[in-house]
Design a protein around this motif. Sequence first.
Motif, PDB file in Angstrom:
ATOM      1  N   VAL A 237       0.862  -1.185   0.000  1.00  0.00           N
ATOM      2  CA  VAL A 237       0.000   0.000   0.000  1.00  0.00           C
ATOM      3  C   VAL A 237       0.894   1.229   0.000  1.00  0.00           C
ATOM      4  O   VAL A 237       1.767   1.370   0.854  1.00  0.00           O
ATOM      5  CB  VAL A 237      -0.933   0.028   1.226  1.00  0.00           C
ATOM      6  CG1 VAL A 237      -1.704   1.338   1.279  1.00  0.00           C
ATOM      7  CG2 VAL A 237      -1.898  -1.157   1.184  1.00  0.00           C
ATOM      8  N   SER A 238       0.696   2.104  -0.966  1.00  0.00           N
ATOM      9  CA  SER A 238       1.484   3.333  -1.041  1.00  0.00           C
ATOM     10  C   SER A 238       0.537   4.496  -1.290  1.00  0.00           C
ATOM     11  O   SER A 238      -0.623   4.318  -1.659  1.00  0.00           O
ATOM     12  CB  SER A 238       2.519   3.247  -2.166  1.00  0.00           C
ATOM     13  OG  SER A 238       1.890   2.976  -3.411  1.00  0.00           O
TER      14      SER A 238
ATOM     15  N   ASP B 267      -3.262   2.952   7.618  1.00  0.00           N
ATOM     16  CA  ASP B 267      -2.532   1.951   6.827  1.00  0.00           C
ATOM     17  C   ASP B 267      -3.120   0.562   6.984  1.00  0.00           C
ATOM     18  O   ASP B 267      -3.184  -0.213   6.015  1.00  0.00           O
ATOM     19  CB  ASP B 267      -1.055   1.924   7.255  1.00  0.00           C
ATOM     20  CG  ASP B 267      -0.310   3.169   6.804  1.00  0.00           C
ATOM     21  OD1 ASP B 267      -0.793   3.837   5.880  1.00  0.00           O
ATOM     22  OD2 ASP B 267       0.753   3.466   7.386  1.00  0.00           O
ATOM     23  N   TYR B 268      -3.526   0.202   8.197  1.00  0.00           N
ATOM     24  CA  TYR B 268      -4.068  -1.138   8.420  1.00  0.00           C
ATOM     25  C   TYR B 268      -5.397  -1.317   7.693  1.00  0.00           C
ATOM     26  O   TYR B 268      -5.662  -2.352   7.076  1.00  0.00           O
ATOM     27  CB  TYR B 268      -4.253  -1.398   9.922  1.00  0.00           C
ATOM     28  CG  TYR B 268      -2.980  -1.230  10.732  1.00  0.00           C
ATOM     29  CD1 TYR B 268      -1.726  -1.442  10.149  1.00  0.00           C
ATOM     30  CD2 TYR B 268      -3.025  -0.855  12.064  1.00  0.00           C
ATOM     31  CE1 TYR B 268      -0.561  -1.289  10.887  1.00  0.00           C
ATOM     32  CE2 TYR B 268      -1.861  -0.695  12.818  1.00  0.00           C
ATOM     33  CZ  TYR B 268      -0.630  -0.911  12.208  1.00  0.00           C
ATOM     34  OH  TYR B 268       0.519  -0.760  12.935  1.00  0.00           O
TER      35      TYR B 268
ATOM     36  N   GLY C 209       4.665  -4.455   8.833  1.00  0.00           N
ATOM     37  CA  GLY C 209       4.889  -5.132  10.101  1.00  0.00           C
ATOM     38  C   GLY C 209       3.709  -5.976  10.525  1.00  0.00           C
ATOM     39  O   GLY C 209       2.842  -6.339   9.717  1.00  0.00           O
ATOM     40  N   LEU C 210       3.675  -6.266  11.836  1.00  0.00           N
ATOM     41  CA  LEU C 210       2.658  -7.175  12.354  1.00  0.00           C
ATOM     42  C   LEU C 210       1.254  -6.612  12.160  1.00  0.00           C
ATOM     43  O   LEU C 210       0.301  -7.374  11.900  1.00  0.00           O
ATOM     44  CB  LEU C 210       2.935  -7.435  13.841  1.00  0.00           C
ATOM     45  CG  LEU C 210       2.070  -8.498  14.510  1.00  0.00           C
ATOM     46  CD1 LEU C 210       2.234  -9.838  13.820  1.00  0.00           C
ATOM     47  CD2 LEU C 210       2.449  -8.617  15.990  1.00  0.00           C
ATOM     48  N   GLY C 211       1.065  -5.278  12.272  1.00  0.00           N
ATOM     49  CA  GLY C 211      -0.265  -4.695  12.075  1.00  0.00           C
ATOM     50  C   GLY C 211      -0.794  -4.954  10.680  1.00  0.00           C
ATOM     51  O   GLY C 211      -1.960  -5.338  10.503  1.00  0.00           O
ATOM     52  N   GLN C 212       0.036  -4.754   9.667  1.00  0.00           N
ATOM     53  CA  GLN C 212      -0.390  -5.017   8.285  1.00  0.00           C
ATOM     54  C   GLN C 212      -0.665  -6.507   8.058  1.00  0.00           C
ATOM     55  O   GLN C 212      -1.604  -6.879   7.346  1.00  0.00           O
ATOM     56  CB  GLN C 212       0.675  -4.532   7.298  1.00  0.00           C
ATOM     57  CG  GLN C 212       0.684  -3.029   7.074  1.00  0.00           C
ATOM     58  CD  GLN C 212       1.575  -2.311   8.058  1.00  0.00           C
ATOM     59  OE1 GLN C 212       2.026  -2.887   9.042  1.00  0.00           O
ATOM     60  NE2 GLN C 212       1.824  -1.030   7.812  1.00  0.00           N
ATOM     61  N   VAL C 213       0.167  -7.373   8.669  1.00  0.00           N
ATOM     62  CA  VAL C 213      -0.022  -8.820   8.496  1.00  0.00           C
ATOM     63  C   VAL C 213      -1.367  -9.250   9.064  1.00  0.00           C
ATOM     64  O   VAL C 213      -2.129 -10.000   8.432  1.00  0.00           O
ATOM     65  CB  VAL C 213       1.129  -9.592   9.168  1.00  0.00           C
ATOM     66  CG1 VAL C 213       0.845 -11.087   9.183  1.00  0.00           C
ATOM     67  CG2 VAL C 213       2.438  -9.319   8.428  1.00  0.00           C
ATOM     68  N   ARG C 214      -1.689  -8.771  10.246  1.00  0.00           N
ATOM     69  CA  ARG C 214      -2.953  -9.170  10.863  1.00  0.00           C
ATOM     70  C   ARG C 214      -4.150  -8.534  10.155  1.00  0.00           C
ATOM     71  O   ARG C 214      -5.238  -9.135  10.109  1.00  0.00           O
ATOM     72  CB  ARG C 214      -2.929  -8.802  12.343  1.00  0.00           C
ATOM     73  CG  ARG C 214      -2.000  -9.713  13.126  1.00  0.00           C
ATOM     74  CD  ARG C 214      -1.889  -9.381  14.580  1.00  0.00           C
ATOM     75  NE  ARG C 214      -1.134 -10.402  15.293  1.00  0.00           N
ATOM     76  CZ  ARG C 214      -0.663 -10.274  16.539  1.00  0.00           C
ATOM     77  NH1 ARG C 214      -0.888  -9.144  17.218  1.00  0.00           N
ATOM     78  NH2 ARG C 214       0.009 -11.254  17.105  1.00  0.00           N
TER      79      ARG C 214
ATOM     80  N   ALA D 147      -4.246  -8.094   6.909  1.00  0.00           N
ATOM     81  CA  ALA D 147      -4.417  -8.956   5.738  1.00  0.00           C
ATOM     82  C   ALA D 147      -5.097 -10.266   6.124  1.00  0.00           C
ATOM     83  O   ALA D 147      -5.975 -10.771   5.396  1.00  0.00           O
ATOM     84  CB  ALA D 147      -3.055  -9.232   5.104  1.00  0.00           C
ATOM     85  N   GLN D 148      -4.722 -10.834   7.270  1.00  0.00           N
ATOM     86  CA  GLN D 148      -5.354 -12.079   7.720  1.00  0.00           C
ATOM     87  C   GLN D 148      -6.850 -11.861   8.009  1.00  0.00           C
ATOM     88  O   GLN D 148      -7.686 -12.712   7.677  1.00  0.00           O
ATOM     89  CB  GLN D 148      -4.650 -12.592   8.973  1.00  0.00           C
ATOM     90  CG  GLN D 148      -5.155 -13.961   9.421  1.00  0.00           C
ATOM     91  CD  GLN D 148      -4.448 -14.430  10.671  1.00  0.00           C
ATOM     92  OE1 GLN D 148      -4.265 -13.647  11.615  1.00  0.00           O
ATOM     93  NE2 GLN D 148      -4.033 -15.677  10.691  1.00  0.00           N
ATOM     94  N   LYS D 149      -7.187 -10.713   8.589  1.00  0.00           N
ATOM     95  CA  LYS D 149      -8.595 -10.394   8.853  1.00  0.00           C
ATOM     96  C   LYS D 149      -9.384 -10.313   7.551  1.00  0.00           C
ATOM     97  O   LYS D 149     -10.527 -10.796   7.468  1.00  0.00           O
ATOM     98  CB  LYS D 149      -8.680  -9.075   9.613  1.00  0.00           C
ATOM     99  CG  LYS D 149     -10.088  -8.651   9.992  1.00  0.00           C
ATOM    100  CD  LYS D 149     -10.069  -7.336  10.775  1.00  0.00           C
ATOM    101  CE  LYS D 149     -11.483  -6.870  11.099  1.00  0.00           C
ATOM    102  NZ  LYS D 149     -11.475  -5.567  11.823  1.00  0.00           N
TER     103      LYS D 149
END
Length: 595
Positions: free
Chosen positions: A394-395, A430-431, A460-465, A467-469
């Motif tokens: 995401v940019s 961003d999330y 980081g972890l916020g973006q990863v979670r 995406a999982q959501k």
Amino acid sequence: MGLVRLEDLPPLPEAPGVYLWKRGEEVLYVGKAKSLRARVRSYFHAEGKARRIAQEATGLDFIATRDEVEALLLEANLIKAHRPPYNVLLKDDKHYPFLKLTREPFPTLLVVRRVEEDGAKYYGPFPEAGALRRIKTLIDRLFPLRKNSGYPMRRRRYPCLNHSMGRCLAPCVGKADPEAYREVVRQVEAVLEGKVDWLLARLEAEMREAARRLEFERAAEIRDQMEALKAFFATSQQAFDPELGDLDFLGLARAGALAVVQLFQVRGGRLLGRISRVVEKEEATDEEILWAFLRDHYLTASPLPPLVLLPFPLEDLSGLEALLHRRAGRRVEVRVPQRGEKARLLEFAEKNARLTLETELKARERRGDHPALKALQDLLALPTRPFRIEAYDVSHLQGQARIFSIAVFEGGKPKRQEYRRMRLRAGNDDYQAMEEGVYRRYTGSLKEMPLPDLLLIDGGLGQVRAAQKALERAGLSLPLVGLAKKEEVLLTPEGREIRLPLTHPALRLLIHLRDEAHQNGLKQHQKERSRELLRVLEGIPGIGEARRRVLLERYGGLKALREAPLEELARLPGMNQKAAEALKAALGEAHPDRA
């Protein structure tokens, strides 16, 4: 059921030897030991590979030897014969060529691929056939050894053309003086052992003696011979400190299962050559890989130097030193230097090994045989190798125009025809932006694209979670991993961090994929900046199509154009001072009249 109990072991002596773990008739692993009893029993107190070998094996054989050297030689022969799956097997199995100085009254020099116990002298191995041909050609030209009389030497009725050219003493027809021929052999041995300075000093003495006796033709021949030797060694070998003398030094580089070991040979302060071998063994330690290389190389290499430098210590080197002593007929020291010139040699070797490793990785990537895929499967405990991997980024452009970009790799290679971009509706979160992009990828117009085997999230972890959501909202369960930019750390949704060296093939692949996704998003921003700039330029008098094209190519966006100095704009192709001032005025930066 494997051999997992100590009481199942056969009686083992406290003597050196070789042991073979077996599964039925298959040999799983061959090892050597100072004490067979202590070494084999240690498998039942170890973890990792050693414990697995003991549990998988159904039997054990052993052979006691007289000493460690005999055990080392036997271990090497048994590994070559059985090629056990748990032993380190050097990937490069080709036979490097050697030069063989035959053992007979009038020796000749041959190119061979195998070292035999026949009393001859072997020099090598030569890693480059070109280097071997050059030195063989030099010796054939400068030293009158017999060339083509066969091995062993066959008698002839008439001398060959080489004798007429002064390149052979013609022993095959009885013309050679044995002592003169032995002197030629000594000179050839000096060249092959790198003792060029000694040989040049000896030749210079001979040249002066010939001139003293008024044998000027012979003196001129020796002079030409010396000049040819100097030119050859000056152009074909890299010079180090002459005080280093004769030594070998090694470097090792590792990327996951793939490793490269390189050995450099210095003789008389000159770098003679480099031996490079590739090893692919996931479970093997660096120590096992280096030991396998040393064992295989020094069983045949000749001549041996008085000093070998290793990049790190190895357990139980006494067997190797004993082998080197026996083969060299003198003491050979094995050392791990910590400082000084010799430590810098090891840095040189490691750097070259790393470059070779990177070349090997790139070659495999081009072939589609990317080692990262198996490494990713193991690192992330995936059910299969991740053939298709999608990366998401995401940019935004100055806080506006958020873009979700997708890059796709298949088999470790970019598949650019499937790269995609979409404009996001999310604001500055961003999330939320990542969640929106991933959800729309699997529920919107892109849902017909093939499902990936692995998702890579830039962040980081916020973006990863996030995406999982989004995947859970879309009713999907796909493996995913994040790649944090600053430290290049892999992050799983559970919060586990995976830190890998930058040379690791899995990390290299993911960084490449992440960068592709980022560049894909930047292209969209560049297009939008160009459109904005084009709209502004079209309304400025005196800025026609040709000038607009130059300005678009040079600056790409309105912000960069506003920051450009007036003098720079005036120097652009097709521009002048008047047009530049008109442009600045239209952009709200009017300049005073020219002085």
